[in-house]
Write a protein that holds these residues in place. Structure first.
Motif, mmCIF file in Angstrom:
data_model
loop_
_atom_site.group_PDB
_atom_site.id
_atom_site.type_symbol
_atom_site.label_atom_id
_atom_site.label_comp_id
_atom_site.label_asym_id
_atom_site.label_seq_id
_atom_site.Cartn_x
_atom_site.Cartn_y
_atom_site.Cartn_z
ATOM 1 N N LYS A 27 1.212 -1.479 0.191
ATOM 2 C CA LYS A 27 0.203 -0.312 0.529
ATOM 3 C C LYS A 27 0.357 1.327 0.020
ATOM 4 N N PHE A 28 1.414 1.323 1.171
ATOM 5 C CA PHE A 28 3.037 2.524 0.935
ATOM 6 C C PHE A 28 3.397 2.276 -0.533
ATOM 7 N N THR A 29 3.966 1.449 -1.221
ATOM 8 C CA THR A 29 4.588 1.857 -2.369
ATOM 9 C C THR A 29 4.443 2.209 -3.316
ATOM 10 N N THR A 30 2.433 2.127 -3.485
ATOM 11 C CA THR A 30 1.894 2.367 -4.119
ATOM 12 C C THR A 30 1.874 4.203 -4.814
ATOM 13 N N LEU A 31 1.303 4.501 -3.421
ATOM 14 C CA LEU A 31 0.856 5.480 -3.437
ATOM 15 C C LEU A 31 1.799 6.556 -4.036
ATOM 16 N N LEU A 32 1.181 7.781 -4.546
ATOM 17 C CA LEU A 32 1.491 8.670 -5.805
ATOM 18 C C LEU A 32 1.499 9.951 -6.005
ATOM 19 N N ASN A 362 8.269 9.365 -7.124
ATOM 20 C CA ASN A 362 7.811 8.405 -7.646
ATOM 21 C C ASN A 362 9.120 7.581 -8.432
ATOM 22 N N ARG A 363 10.189 8.473 -7.876
ATOM 23 C CA ARG A 363 11.841 8.266 -7.941
ATOM 24 C C ARG A 363 13.043 7.790 -6.826
ATOM 25 N N HIS A 364 12.006 7.986 -6.558
ATOM 26 C CA HIS A 364 12.926 7.598 -4.710
ATOM 27 C C HIS A 364 12.275 6.021 -4.077
ATOM 28 N N SER A 365 13.716 5.989 -4.249
ATOM 29 C CA SER A 365 13.234 4.547 -3.546
ATOM 30 C C SER A 365 12.298 4.579 -2.672
ATOM 31 N N PRO A 366 12.216 2.908 -2.417
ATOM 32 C CA PRO A 366 11.061 2.686 -1.203
ATOM 33 C C PRO A 366 11.348 3.085 0.072
ATOM 34 N N CYS A 367 12.889 2.169 0.392
ATOM 35 C CA CYS A 367 13.367 2.313 1.117
ATOM 36 C C CYS A 367 13.341 4.151 2.066
ATOM 37 N N VAL A 368 13.995 4.667 1.143
ATOM 38 C CA VAL A 368 14.108 6.201 1.218
ATOM 39 C C VAL A 368 12.697 7.243 0.916
ATOM 40 N N ARG A 369 11.869 6.776 0.372
ATOM 41 C CA ARG A 369 10.327 7.649 1.224
ATOM 42 C C ARG A 369 10.127 7.228 2.542
#
Length: 767
Positions: A27-32, A362-369
């Motif tokens: 869910k977190f990864t797909t948030l735009l 959308n370019r930051h990695s999931p870990c960085v976000r």
């Protein structure tokens, strides 16, 4: 690096991400949208997270402690006894900042600092500290000492004033600089315009010819934050001092250097150059940051800067900046024309320009976000528990005379209306923007001993900032611009505080962008984000830029060098990197002194003498080992000079350059460093002729590495001018001064301090 959260917090959040439920991860990864990311992170942030921040922030305490203040004062007294007044003043200042207002030590620290400032001829500041010492209860039986010092300060100031009033004499404290306090003109020059394209985004383009040295734009940061621990102070003999971090001797608002800072009354960390900066910072952001000082250090400079930008902007400015985006989403799709994209427009130095900088969610990695989002969510919750929301974010009705304050109607937390999640979302937006749009504020730091006859300096990063207009410039590894930062004000101690405050408001932190060479109409205006073609190999630069800024650099330098490096193979690229990105090896054969070329047969695994009659080969491993040995010897020699042992340093440097199987050409960067160190050793011993001879050789390497028109060469030639002047070499000094003046004017402008010194030298030599 303090720009990012401390390593303990990074590891903690990384572990939190690792064990996060897979569905929540998805869910977190797909948030735009950033609003959605922040709302989600708020639901994932727990009391355990807040408690962990509390536990590690104990190591960054900003509480005032009388016992610690006494230790600082003792250190100051030790430095004062050996007449190291600059370091003494720094220790006394630290004692003032960590002293509770009720402590007896406070008046003693002020009195002691006034003595140090007196010996440094900062008479106006000494007078202020005398008044502060008396105000805070300085012992009456000792007050006669302060009154005697006051009399001496006033006498010196009276003599100085008579000198200024004498029309036949120059003001020695003026240094040839103007004293106008008029405001600078900020913005882009008429010869350039803002362009926009899908490939380049917003950028700056010349519409008329721009000559080398012309100012392209003046900008000031929307906000900035000091980077703690990034500067060291050298006392007598060049030794380092523990109280010399950038945060101890620069104003935390305008970044000006000061030996007599005005402390924050609430925390021991923050200090200012004047009561004006103290007041402005308090109103703008520090009244909310003060109680969170330790937490902000845990969360890093970028988090603090993102918060500071948001606090300064306030709810009204943010709502205005969001308006175009909201309209674009809510108006009917059937409309014939869409409103202009706000991200493609520039709004000067207003907050709207800052708000619409690219955040690259959308370019930051999931870990960085995740790290950014959890950090800001935690900071938001900490802020909400610390007190009522900032006035600029109060979306409720203003309190009436008979109203109850928030803490009497459900507690302080009740004042944080549920809609104020927008504050956290905007802080997160700026946090993500800063990963690609943060600008380091660079200044020169003296690295030699305090009494050194020749300037020795290096560039250091003292703060991170967000510049609305400077952020328009795209990157090139061979830029056509040069940046010069001005931090705070440059006032002598003889200016009154009212003038100092006026200058602080007029100046503050600024950057001037100048054309480094002639720029033709239609040419894009570019500056370097860090990886320069003369300092770093192409592959290394492109990797850095891809990871940090999310683009593959295809500038002129990358295109040309990549072709050359691909022909030489991976080992060749490694050697190219070791010599500063220069495709020439800069190595000489130890047998015949011919140049060493990369072996075509070995595909870069070694080097072979260019002289056919010699044919001597040197393995790559041997080359790397020799270069490492030279670097180690160079470091030892510099350490010896800083401990006032130049004769030993000179012997070591001579041994380092003795014949071996491998020598360095005069253009090799390491050879330039060796010659510079040798010149410094001779200068320390008073041998100006030999010092100048070696510095001339160093300038050859500097010019080859950075370019004949570079600021690096200009600074090296400035040192050469100093050596010739000190040695009484009139002809050589007058010969080099025009070259130095040209380069310093080109990159730093006509008002830089070095040019004033050059003019003084030239006046003396031609008198």
């Amino acid at each position: 690096m303090m720009d990012l959260p401390c390593i303990q917090w990074q590891d903690y959040v990384a572990q939190k991400w690792t064990v996060l439920d897979p569905e929540l991860k998805e869910k977190f990864t797909t948030l735009l949208e950033i609003d959605d990311v922040f709302k989600c992170s708020l639901t994932l942030t727990t009391q355990e997270d807040l408690d962990f921040v509390q536990s590690i922030s104990a190591a960054y305490s900003v509480q005032k402690e009388a016992q610690q203040a006494a230790k600082c004062r003792e250190k100051g007294n030790s430095s004062f006894k050996i007449r190291d007044f600059t370091v003494a003043a720094l220790h006394y200042s630290q004692g003032i900042c960590v002293n509770p207002l009720s402590s007896e030590q406070l008046s003693l620290c002020y009195a002691n600092r006034s003595a140090a400032l007196y010996h440094l001829q900062h008479y106006q500041d000494s007078l202020k500290d005398i008044d502060r010492a008396l105000k805070h209860g300085y012992p009456s039986h000792l007050s006669h000492k302060l009154e005697d010092r006051r009399t001496q300060c006033l006498r010196h100031l009276s003599v100085d004033q008579k000198g200024k009033d004498n029309p036949g004499s120059k003001n020695p404290t003026d240094g040839g600089k103007g004293t106008s306090v008029g405001p600078l003109s900020f913005g882009i020059c008429p010869q350039a315009v803002v362009g926009c394209s899908p490939e380049k985004g917003r950028h700056l383009v010349a519409v008329e010819r721009i000559a080398a040295g012309d100012v392209l734009l003046h900008d000031r940061p929307y906000s900035c934050v000091l980077i703690p621990g990034m500067e060291e102070v050298r006392g007598k003999g060049g030794r380092q001092d523990a109280e010399g971090g950038v945060e101890h001797r620069r104003c935390h608002r305008c970044l000006t250097e000061t030996l007599s800072p005005v402390p924050c009354e609430g925390c021991s960390y923050t200090r200012y150059c004047s009561t004006s900066c103290q007041r402005d910072a308090w109103e703008e952001h520090h009244q909310w940051e003060c109680s969170l000082g330790a937490d902000l250090m845990v969360m890093g400079v970028m988090s603090q800067l993102a918060l500071r930008v948001t606090l300064k902007a306030g709810l009204k400015n943010i709502q205005m900046a969001k308006e175009p985006i909201r309209n674009e989403h809510t108006e009917p799709e059937s409309r014939d024309s869409k409103p202009p994209d706000p991200c493609a427009s520039h709004y000067g130095d207003t907050y709207r320009s800052v708000f619409h900088l690219q955040h690259h969610l959308n370019r930051h990695s999931p870990c960085v976000r995740f790290l950014s989002a959890i950090t800001i969510a935690t900071l938001y919750l900490k802020l909400s528990k610390a007190g009522p929301p900032p006035a600029s974010w109060d979306i409720s009705r203003p309190l009436q005379a008979n109203s109850h304050p928030p803490d009497e109607e459900g507690g302080i937390g009740a004042a944080w209306n549920s809609e104020l999640w927008l504050m956290g979302s905007v802080v997160l937006r700026h946090m993500l923007q800063l990963r690609c749009n943060a600008q380091a504020i660079i200044t020169l730091q003296d690295t030699g001993a305090e009494n050194s006859p020749v300037q020795s300096s290096r560039e250091i990063c003292i703060a991170t900032a967000m510049f609305p207009t400077l952020s328009l410039l795209n990157h090139s590894c061979c830029p056509n611009t040069s940046l010069a930062f001005s931090t705070g004000t440059h006032l002598s101690a003889d200016f009154s505080e009212s003038v100092a405050e006026m200058r602080s408001k007029a100046s503050g932190v600024t950057v001037a962008v100048r054309a480094a060479n002639d720029i033709s109409p239609g040419q894009e205006i570019l500056h370097c984000y860090g990886p320069h073609s003369r300092r770093m190999a192409t592959q290394e630069r492109q990797c850095f830029l891809q990871e940090q800024y999310y683009f593959l650099c295809q500038c002129e330098a990358c295109t040309l060098q990549q072709q050359s490096e691909e022909e030489d193979g991976p080992e060749g690229r490694q050697q190219c990197s070791s010599v500063g990105g220069n495709p020439q090896s800069g190595l000489l054969c130890g047998k015949c002194k011919g140049s060493l070329n990369r072996s075509s047969e070995e595909r870069g695994k070694g080097f072979i003498c260019s002289q056919a009659s010699c044919g001597h080969c040197v393995a790559l491993s041997e080359v790397n080992q020799r270069l490492q040995e030279i670097k180690q010897d160079l470091k030892k020699a510099v350490d010896l000079m800083e401990r006032e042992r130049p004769d030993e340093a000179l012997r070591l440097l001579r041994r380092t350059q003795s014949p071996s199987a491998l020598s360095l050409a005069e253009t090799h960067p390491l050879q330039g460093e060796l010659e510079d160190a040798t010149a410094r050793a001779y200068a320390t011993m008073g041998d100006w002729s030999n010092a100048a001879s070696h510095l001339e050789r160093s300038a050859v390497a500097i010019g080859n590495q950075y370019g004949k028109e570079s600021i690096e060469l200009g600074r090296q030639l400035f040192k050469l001018a100093q050596l010739h002047f000190n040695g009484g070499a009139r002809g050589p000094a007058l010969s080099v001064i025009p070259r130095v003046r040209k380069l310093l004017c080109l990159h730093c402008g006509p008002q830089c301090e070095e040019l004033q010194e050059l003019q003084a030298m030239e006046d003396c030599l031609t008198a």
